[in-house]
Scaffold this motif. Sequence first.
Motif, PDB file in Angstrom:
ATOM      1  N   HIS A  82       0.827  -1.209   0.000  1.00  0.00           N
ATOM      2  CA  HIS A  82       0.000   0.000   0.000  1.00  0.00           C
ATOM      3  C   HIS A  82       0.861   1.259   0.000  1.00  0.00           C
ATOM      4  O   HIS A  82       0.556   2.244  -0.680  1.00  0.00           O
ATOM      5  CB  HIS A  82      -0.918  -0.020   1.230  1.00  0.00           C
ATOM      6  CG  HIS A  82      -1.634   1.265   1.487  1.00  0.00           C
ATOM      7  ND1 HIS A  82      -2.731   1.663   0.758  1.00  0.00           N
ATOM      8  CD2 HIS A  82      -1.412   2.249   2.394  1.00  0.00           C
ATOM      9  CE1 HIS A  82      -3.156   2.832   1.212  1.00  0.00           C
ATOM     10  NE2 HIS A  82      -2.374   3.206   2.208  1.00  0.00           N
ATOM     11  N   PHE A  83       1.964   1.233   0.746  1.00  0.00           N
ATOM     12  CA  PHE A  83       2.812   2.414   0.864  1.00  0.00           C
ATOM     13  C   PHE A  83       3.633   2.693  -0.386  1.00  0.00           C
ATOM     14  O   PHE A  83       4.175   3.783  -0.533  1.00  0.00           O
ATOM     15  CB  PHE A  83       3.736   2.305   2.075  1.00  0.00           C
ATOM     16  CG  PHE A  83       3.004   2.436   3.369  1.00  0.00           C
ATOM     17  CD1 PHE A  83       2.162   3.499   3.602  1.00  0.00           C
ATOM     18  CD2 PHE A  83       3.146   1.493   4.361  1.00  0.00           C
ATOM     19  CE1 PHE A  83       1.463   3.627   4.777  1.00  0.00           C
ATOM     20  CE2 PHE A  83       2.461   1.605   5.546  1.00  0.00           C
ATOM     21  CZ  PHE A  83       1.623   2.678   5.758  1.00  0.00           C
ATOM     22  N   LYS A  84       3.732   1.748  -1.285  1.00  0.00           N
ATOM     23  CA  LYS A  84       4.422   2.003  -2.544  1.00  0.00           C
ATOM     24  C   LYS A  84       3.661   3.019  -3.385  1.00  0.00           C
ATOM     25  O   LYS A  84       4.256   3.776  -4.135  1.00  0.00           O
ATOM     26  CB  LYS A  84       4.634   0.706  -3.311  1.00  0.00           C
ATOM     27  CG  LYS A  84       5.656  -0.196  -2.643  1.00  0.00           C
ATOM     28  CD  LYS A  84       5.869  -1.471  -3.409  1.00  0.00           C
ATOM     29  CE  LYS A  84       6.879  -2.342  -2.677  1.00  0.00           C
ATOM     30  NZ  LYS A  84       7.049  -3.646  -3.322  1.00  0.00           N
ATOM     31  N   GLY A  85       2.356   3.048  -3.240  1.00  0.00           N
ATOM     32  CA  GLY A  85       1.547   3.985  -3.996  1.00  0.00           C
ATOM     33  C   GLY A  85       1.074   5.182  -3.188  1.00  0.00           C
ATOM     34  O   GLY A  85       0.648   6.190  -3.748  1.00  0.00           O
ATOM     35  N   HIS A  86       1.106   5.078  -1.870  1.00  0.00           N
ATOM     36  CA  HIS A  86       0.606   6.136  -0.997  1.00  0.00           C
ATOM     37  C   HIS A  86       1.680   6.498   0.028  1.00  0.00           C
ATOM     38  O   HIS A  86       1.610   6.112   1.187  1.00  0.00           O
ATOM     39  CB  HIS A  86      -0.663   5.668  -0.272  1.00  0.00           C
ATOM     40  CG  HIS A  86      -1.741   5.235  -1.203  1.00  0.00           C
ATOM     41  ND1 HIS A  86      -1.862   3.941  -1.671  1.00  0.00           N
ATOM     42  CD2 HIS A  86      -2.751   5.933  -1.767  1.00  0.00           C
ATOM     43  CE1 HIS A  86      -2.894   3.851  -2.464  1.00  0.00           C
ATOM     44  NE2 HIS A  86      -3.457   5.054  -2.558  1.00  0.00           N
TER      45      HIS A  86
END
Length: 89
Positions: A42-46
């Motif tokens: 999730h943190f790769k995009g956000h």
Amino acid sequence: MALTSNKKKTIIDTAKMHDKDTGSSSVQISLLTERINQLTEHFKGHKKDHHSRRGLLMMVSQRKKLLQYLKKRNLDIYNELTKKLKIRT
């Protein structure tokens, strides 16, 4: 973002020690590892989602405590679980 019931059931089935095992350390570690992996993706995009990042850090801390407990209590299960989950290699 939470685990679906089917995914959770398969994780519990692979990590359980006996038929009615749903809360042992190995099951908890497996579930936490899956949620940590989901949040990492999730943190790769956000990148600026700091509220979820705090939750991630709390989950990593909880998993670390459970791994320390398992290592102290049963080293064989600890080694098997870390190899299966590919953590602490």
